[in-house]
Design an enzyme around this catalytic site. Structure first.
Site, mmCIF file in Angstrom:
data_model
loop_
_atom_site.group_PDB
_atom_site.id
_atom_site.type_symbol
_atom_site.label_atom_id
_atom_site.label_comp_id
_atom_site.label_asym_id
_atom_site.label_seq_id
_atom_site.Cartn_x
_atom_site.Cartn_y
_atom_site.Cartn_z
ATOM 1 N N CYS A 2 44.655 24.512 10.113
ATOM 2 C CA CYS A 2 44.917 24.289 8.687
ATOM 3 C C CYS A 2 45.118 22.806 8.422
ATOM 4 O O CYS A 2 45.174 21.998 9.336
ATOM 5 C CB CYS A 2 46.187 25.023 8.290
ATOM 6 S SG CYS A 2 46.219 26.722 8.858
ATOM 7 N N GLU A 492 25.223 28.206 13.498
ATOM 8 C CA GLU A 492 26.549 28.021 12.879
ATOM 9 C C GLU A 492 26.459 27.610 11.415
ATOM 10 O O GLU A 492 27.418 27.772 10.680
ATOM 11 C CB GLU A 492 27.391 27.025 13.658
ATOM 12 C CG GLU A 492 26.942 25.597 13.647
ATOM 13 C CD GLU A 492 27.950 24.688 14.359
ATOM 14 O OE1 GLU A 492 29.165 24.948 14.304
ATOM 15 O OE2 GLU A 492 27.515 23.714 14.971
HETATM 16 C C1 AGP Z 1 29.927 22.249 16.909
HETATM 17 O O1 AGP Z 1 28.994 22.018 15.864
HETATM 18 C C2 AGP Z 1 31.080 23.139 16.474
HETATM 19 N N1 AGP Z 1 31.707 22.649 15.306
HETATM 20 C C3 AGP Z 1 32.047 23.439 17.602
HETATM 21 O O2 AGP Z 1 31.324 24.084 18.613
HETATM 22 C C4 AGP Z 1 32.752 22.215 18.220
HETATM 23 O O3 AGP Z 1 31.825 21.416 18.921
HETATM 24 C C5 AGP Z 1 33.822 22.718 19.199
HETATM 25 O O4 AGP Z 1 34.761 23.470 18.483
HETATM 26 C C6 AGP Z 1 34.536 21.582 19.960
HETATM 27 O O5 AGP Z 1 35.258 20.803 19.061
HETATM 28 P P1 AGP Z 1 35.893 19.407 19.616
HETATM 29 O O6 AGP Z 1 34.733 18.548 20.039
HETATM 30 O O7 AGP Z 1 36.655 18.850 18.465
HETATM 31 O O8 AGP Z 1 36.774 19.749 20.787
#
Ligand code: AGP
Length: 612
Positions: A2, A492
């Site tokens: 959030c 996504e």
């Molecule tokens: C990627 O487009 C997604 N938003 C998601 O897979 C993201 O890469 C993943 O949650 C990791 O996030 P972070 O790099 O902030 O750890």
């Protein structure tokens, strides 16, 4: 996951809080709310609404709250459906205290039962509500921050909170454990926020709270203590992002803006890591001694999602250039394995946000086992960076679009540079070889700009296939991760089922999927596995699959196999993932736009997954 913002000063808090919430919408947006201290009536006014922040904005326009201190929240539900009653802020029984929270309270049911026994009345299904009733319970003859501290000590889980009380209208309290929280330092006003963009329109001076820290803000000053009450002195950090960076700069979506920012970001990143005189690679925040890096016997890469795909490319690069064994696992698996790692291991944690719960947990487990940890991260002062032994910031600027694009190629670039640096200090990569690689790496931003000039062609090709019900992405070796990343981008933001596969696996199952109703994106740049990719394309062609190829400029052979080819400039095979991903990002973007999807805030997703 959030977004929190708090304000205390002399201005109209409502408009400031709503403006700040809008810049946090990417952190979660299924409901939102605001609480202001109404000094004249010595009570707290609340406005909450399910749905996006513009719904709350309309509500407070119709029924405004007047005050100069308050808190606000935008929610990504973890406990309790996104309804008005479950939206934050939550109030105590008498409506004189309000709390906003980011995180998960794992023992909230036990606490709730005990509080109900003591006569507290709960209104929502959320875990958060136990916090405000605990504060109410302890708020007897003590200052607000003492009651907050007593309450937080009973919590198991993660939190970043903001608290206001009608009894102390000149005070704002914030605290964090496991979720980010910063202080925005203004002139005669102060802010609390989950993230920098929320306050950038008001101040560039911020203070990052660390784990187990509590802050008490008035409009003139702030003080930080540990939850145990020990005073903490912390410098402010000047943020060099201006507010435009966090806005769209004229593009229709943040994602498209961020795709187009990539050449500039990589150029700056490369230049900022190489001494102009000596040409040596350096990392300012990389604090692991070179002697330690020379002794490392193996590397373990840990990340999630797109960051994981960057790590997969890095695995190939580190093994090739540094001659060191490199493993990789997704953080959510890594953290629960019986890991065979120790002081001889270097853990490379990759995270755009630096707040991904699974990656943080993996890093903590790795450190517990004695491994050294270096993090590749985009967010200054994020939790991951403050728990790593060394940091390589990717300086990609705020990535607002939930689908990661510029952070991906910036992560890759930082990982290439780190591999060159590591190979050199380990004596397995000559200066001449590094100079040659750096010279080619410096050309990548220009090559990317050439690809971006094809946006209209790529958009047309994407729209032509946007009706298809599923996509298959195929790649080999360094571009097997590119196939996974292309598939993730598409699924996504467009919600089309899309699978990334190692092309060599085709015969082991996926070939059964091939027919004229599915697009197969084949990533086939000039490489040692090019001929194998051509064989795969021929197999697909003989089964009437719709082939979209990503190939190297000048490749005539591929044109014989499919009319739909997107060309990328010729470069060192090693760097091809930095180029082939741009057409994949743009295809996903334009297909999603064509299908009317919410590109920047896809359903069910949040920008950073700070809960398990
Ligand atoms: C990627 O487009 C997604 N938003 C998601 O897979 C993201 O890469 C993943 O949650 C990791 O996030 P972070 O790099 O902030 O750890």
């Amino acid at each position: 996951m959030c977004g929190i913002i708090g304000y205390i000063g002399n201005k109209d808090a409502q408009s400031i809080l709503i403006a700040g919430l809008k810049r946090l919408e990417y952190r979660g947006y299924d409901s939102s709310g605001i609480a202001l201290i109404l000094p004249d009536k010595k009570i707290i006014g609340i406005r909450k609404a399910p749905g996006k922040i513009n719904i709350l904005e309309r509500l407070v326009k119709d029924k405004p709250l007047r005050g100069t201190a308050g808190i606000a929240h935008t929610r990504w539900a973890t406990h309790g459906a996104p309804t008005q009653v479950n939206a934050h802020p939550h109030q105590d029984c008498r409506g004189r205290i309000a709390v906003v929270h980011n995180g998960i309270i794992e023992n909230f049911e036990t606490l709730k039962m005990q509080l109900i026994k003591e006569g507290h009345v709960f209104r929502s299904q959320t875990d958060t509500e136990v916090i405000v009733h605990l504060i109410e319970k302890f708020y007897k003859g003590v200052p607000l921050e003492a009651a907050v501290s007593a309450a937080l000590k009973l919590l198991v889980g993660s939190f970043a909170i903001g608290v206001v009380s009608a009894s102390e209208p000149d005070k704002l309290v914030g605290a964090r454990l496991g979720s980010p929280l910063i202080i925005g330092v203004g002139e005669g006003e102060n802010f609390l926020a989950s993230d920098v963009p929320a306050v950038l329109g008001f101040t560039k001076e911020v203070v990052f709270l660390n784990e187990n820290e509590l802050a008490v803000l008035s409009k003139e000053k702030f003080r930080i203590t540990t939850l145990g009450g020990k005073t903490v002195l912390r410098e402010t950090t000047h943020i060099n992002w201006d507010i435009d960076q966090a806005e769209k700069s004229g593009y229709e979506h943040f994602m498209l803006k961020e795709i187009n920012e990539q050449p500039g970001i990589l150029e700056n990143l490369i230049n900022s890591r190489i001494h102009t005189q000596s040409g040596q690679i350096f990392f300012r925040e990389q604090n692991i001694p070179e002697s330690k890096l020379q002794e490392i016997e193996n590397i373990f890469i840990v990340a999630c999602g797109t960051a994981y795909h960057a790590g997969m490319v890095a695995k190939y690069v580190l093994e090739t250039l540094c001659q060191v064994s490199a493993q990789i696992d997704v953080s959510s698996e890594f953290r629960y394995r019986d890991l065979l790692i120790g002081p001889e291991t270097l853990v490379v944690a990759i995270s755009q946000s630096g707040e991904t719960a699974d990656t943080l947990a993996g890093v903590r487990e790795a450190k517990r086992r004695g491994a050294s940890v270096i993090s590749i991260c985009n967010v200054l002062g994020s939790t991951l960076t403050r728990e790593s032994d060394g940091i390589i910031y990717i300086h990609a600027g705020p990535e607002i679009g939930v689908a990661s694009t510029k952070a991906y190629t910036a992560q890759l670039t930082a990982l290439y540079l780190f591999a060159f640096y590591l190979g050199q200090i380990r004596g397995v990569l000559s200066c001449a070889k590094v100079d040659k690689l750096l010279a080619e790496l410096r050309k990548i931003p220009g090559y990317q700009s050439q690809i971006l000039k094809q946006q209209n062609k790529i958009a047309a090709l994407a729209r032509k296939h946007s009706h298809l019900g599923s996509f298959l992405y195929l790649g080999r070796n360094l571009n097997y991760p590119s196939a996974l990343e292309g598939a993730l981008k598409l699924k996504e933001i467009s919600y089309i089922p899309a699978e990334g596969y190692a092309a060599g696996e085709m015969k082991h199952g996926p070939i059964a999927l091939i027919d004229e109703y599915r697009a197969v994106v084949c990533i086939a740049p000039a490489s040692k596995v090019y001929d194998k990719m051509v064989s795969n394309i021929q197999e697909i062609r003989s089964r009437k699959g719709k082939i979209i190829a990503i190939a190297t400029s000048g490749d005539k052979e591929i044109k014989e196999l499919t009319r739909e080819v997107i060309y990328v400039p010729k470069t060192e095979e090693l760097f091809s993932p930095l180029l082939v991903v741009l057409p994949l990002q743009l295809m996903a973007y334009h297909i999603a736009v064509k299908r009317g999807c919410d590109v920047d805030q896809p359903r069910n997703l949040a920008k950073s997954v700070t809960v398990e």
